[in-house]
Design a protein around this motif. Structure first.
Motif, PDB file in Angstrom:
ATOM      1  N   UNK A  73       4.847  -3.003  -0.919  1.00 47.67           N
ATOM      2  CA  UNK A  73       4.024  -2.546   0.193  1.00 47.67           C
ATOM      3  C   UNK A  73       3.209  -1.352  -0.289  1.00 47.67           C
ATOM      4  N   UNK A  74       1.930  -1.373  -0.019  1.00 44.11           N
ATOM      5  CA  UNK A  74       1.035  -0.289  -0.395  1.00 44.11           C
ATOM      6  C   UNK A  74       0.705   0.507   0.858  1.00 44.11           C
ATOM      7  N   UNK A  75       0.977   1.804   0.818  1.00 46.62           N
ATOM      8  CA  UNK A  75       0.642   2.704   1.924  1.00 46.62           C
ATOM      9  C   UNK A  75      -0.395   3.685   1.390  1.00 46.62           C
ATOM     10  N   UNK A 104       4.572   1.412  -2.828  1.00 45.21           N
ATOM     11  CA  UNK A 104       3.581   2.111  -3.642  1.00 45.21           C
ATOM     12  C   UNK A 104       2.849   3.026  -2.680  1.00 45.21           C
ATOM     13  N   UNK A 105       3.003   4.319  -2.878  1.00 45.14           N
ATOM     14  CA  UNK A 105       2.498   5.302  -1.927  1.00 45.14           C
ATOM     15  C   UNK A 105       1.327   6.079  -2.526  1.00 45.14           C
ATOM     16  N   UNK A 106       0.154   5.870  -1.956  1.00 43.22           N
ATOM     17  CA  UNK A 106      -1.030   6.635  -2.339  1.00 43.22           C
ATOM     18  C   UNK A 106      -1.152   7.777  -1.336  1.00 43.22           C
ATOM     19  N   UNK A 107      -0.227   8.708  -1.431  1.00 47.40           N
ATOM     20  CA  UNK A 107      -0.126   9.836  -0.516  1.00 47.40           C
ATOM     21  C   UNK A 107       1.184  10.553  -0.758  1.00 47.40           C
ATOM     22  N   UNK A 108       1.462  11.551   0.035  1.00 49.75           N
ATOM     23  CA  UNK A 108       2.716  12.299  -0.062  1.00 49.75           C
ATOM     24  C   UNK A 108       3.771  11.660   0.819  1.00 49.75           C
ATOM     25  N   UNK A 109       5.031  11.869   0.449  1.00 47.11           N
ATOM     26  CA  UNK A 109       6.162  11.414   1.252  1.00 47.11           C
ATOM     27  C   UNK A 109       6.868  12.640   1.804  1.00 47.11           C
ATOM     28  N   UNK A 140      15.818  -0.408  -4.361  1.00 43.44           N
ATOM     29  CA  UNK A 140      14.482  -0.118  -3.857  1.00 43.44           C
ATOM     30  C   UNK A 140      13.755   0.761  -4.852  1.00 43.44           C
ATOM     31  N   UNK A 141      12.461   0.819  -4.693  1.00 47.08           N
ATOM     32  CA  UNK A 141      11.654   1.677  -5.554  1.00 47.08           C
ATOM     33  C   UNK A 141      10.519   2.279  -4.755  1.00 47.08           C
ATOM     34  N   UNK A 142      10.214   3.510  -5.085  1.00 43.38           N
ATOM     35  CA  UNK A 142       9.023   4.178  -4.561  1.00 43.38           C
ATOM     36  C   UNK A 142       8.216   4.616  -5.772  1.00 43.38           C
ATOM     37  N   UNK A 143       6.951   4.244  -5.771  1.00 45.75           N
ATOM     38  CA  UNK A 143       6.050   4.695  -6.827  1.00 45.75           C
ATOM     39  C   UNK A 143       4.933   5.492  -6.180  1.00 45.75           C
ATOM     40  N   UNK A 144       4.785   6.733  -6.617  1.00 43.95           N
ATOM     41  CA  UNK A 144       3.679   7.551  -6.149  1.00 43.95           C
ATOM     42  C   UNK A 144       2.466   7.189  -6.977  1.00 43.95           C
ATOM     43  N   UNK A 173      17.804  12.344   1.973  1.00 48.06           N
ATOM     44  CA  UNK A 173      17.415  11.250   1.107  1.00 48.06           C
ATOM     45  C   UNK A 173      18.691  10.671   0.527  1.00 48.06           C
ATOM     46  N   UNK A 174      18.955   9.386   0.810  1.00 48.89           N
ATOM     47  CA  UNK A 174      20.101   8.681   0.249  1.00 48.89           C
ATOM     48  C   UNK A 174      19.561   7.593  -0.665  1.00 48.89           C
ATOM     49  N   UNK A 175      20.018   7.591  -1.923  1.00 50.81           N
ATOM     50  CA  UNK A 175      19.530   6.595  -2.896  1.00 50.81           C
ATOM     51  C   UNK A 175      20.703   5.860  -3.527  1.00 50.81           C
ATOM     52  N   UNK A 176      20.599   4.533  -3.580  1.00 41.64           N
ATOM     53  CA  UNK A 176      21.619   3.690  -4.190  1.00 41.64           C
ATOM     54  C   UNK A 176      20.917   2.645  -5.036  1.00 41.64           C
ATOM     55  N   UNK A 177      21.195   2.611  -6.332  1.00 43.93           N
ATOM     56  CA  UNK A 177      20.615   1.612  -7.235  1.00 43.93           C
ATOM     57  C   UNK A 177      19.092   1.555  -7.106  1.00 43.93           C
ATOM     58  N   UNK A 178      18.455   2.698  -6.961  1.00 39.83           N
ATOM     59  CA  UNK A 178      17.029   2.750  -6.675  1.00 39.83           C
ATOM     60  C   UNK A 178      16.358   3.815  -7.520  1.00 39.83           C
ATOM     61  N   UNK A 179      15.028   3.859  -7.419  1.00 41.05           N
ATOM     62  CA  UNK A 179      14.302   4.847  -8.221  1.00 41.05           C
ATOM     63  C   UNK A 179      13.038   5.296  -7.507  1.00 41.05           C
ATOM     64  N   UNK A 180      12.607   6.501  -7.880  1.00 36.15           N
ATOM     65  CA  UNK A 180      11.323   7.059  -7.450  1.00 36.15           C
ATOM     66  C   UNK A 180      10.573   7.407  -8.724  1.00 36.15           C
TER      67      UNK A 180
END
Length: 181
Positions: A73-75, A104-109, A140-144, A173-180
């Motif tokens: 998802x692109x935000x 995929x975040x084109x902005x701040x979180x 899950x993944x978050x890419x800035x 922020x809770x992360x399990x088997x995920x990355x930023x």
């Protein structure tokens, strides 16, 4: 009986908005600051990327879309989770339906601070969860997505419009088997 018949005639999209209004959950877009605010989603029914994309389509913002080529998802805006007013907002990325969900975040979180509910005195929770503690198959993944280095960041316990507010507890922020990245 009339309201029951009327409800049966509503489309799923309208029904979603109607039900979201009943529990006070939802999202709104601040066009001046290019920010999407997600608020008041309970732990039992957290907001997710598919819900956010559906709200975006229904409201016509054009800021959230599913990029099938990238499988994400692109935000294209800042994403703010919670209000910092003692209400609670839960946002989940990754589920049995979307075990490899990616943003995929084109902005701040921003995971806003929790704050204290003035009516109850209870501290609320604003939480972003990536993946699942109970199921290692869900990640899950978050890419800035930055056009220039350091253009976007992840802020936990900060509101974009009041970064140094006092008396507010941090967001989670809770992360399990995920990355930023």
């Amino acid at each position: 009986m009339t309201s029951l018949i009327t409800m049966k005639r509503l489309t799923p999209a309208i029904m979603t908005l109607f039900c979201a209004g009943m529990i006070q959950a939802g999202a709104h877009y601040d066009a001046i600051h290019n920010r999407i605010w997600v608020t008041d989603y309970p732990a039992a029914a957290p907001c997710d990327l598919a819900t956010l994309a559906r709200i975006d389509r229904q409201c016509g913002w054009g800021k959230v879309r599913l990029d099938t080529d990238a499988g994400a998802y692109l935000v294209q805006a800042d994403l703010c989770i919670g209000a910092g007013d003692g209400t609670e907002t839960y946002f989940q990325i990754g589920s049995p339906d979307e075990p490899r969900a990616a943003l995929i975040l084109d902005g701040n979180l921003f995971v806003c601070p929790c704050g204290t509910n003035s009516a109850t005195g209870r501290v609320g929770v604003n939480r972003l969860t990536l993946g699942s503690a109970a199921d290692t198959n869900i990640s899950a993944a978050i890419r800035l997505d930055c056009a220039t280095n350091n253009a976007h960041s992840v802020y936990i316990g900060v509101r974009p419009d009041a970064p140094r507010a006092r008396g507010l507890y941090s967001g989670q922020l809770h992360m399990f088997n995920s990355k930023i990245t």
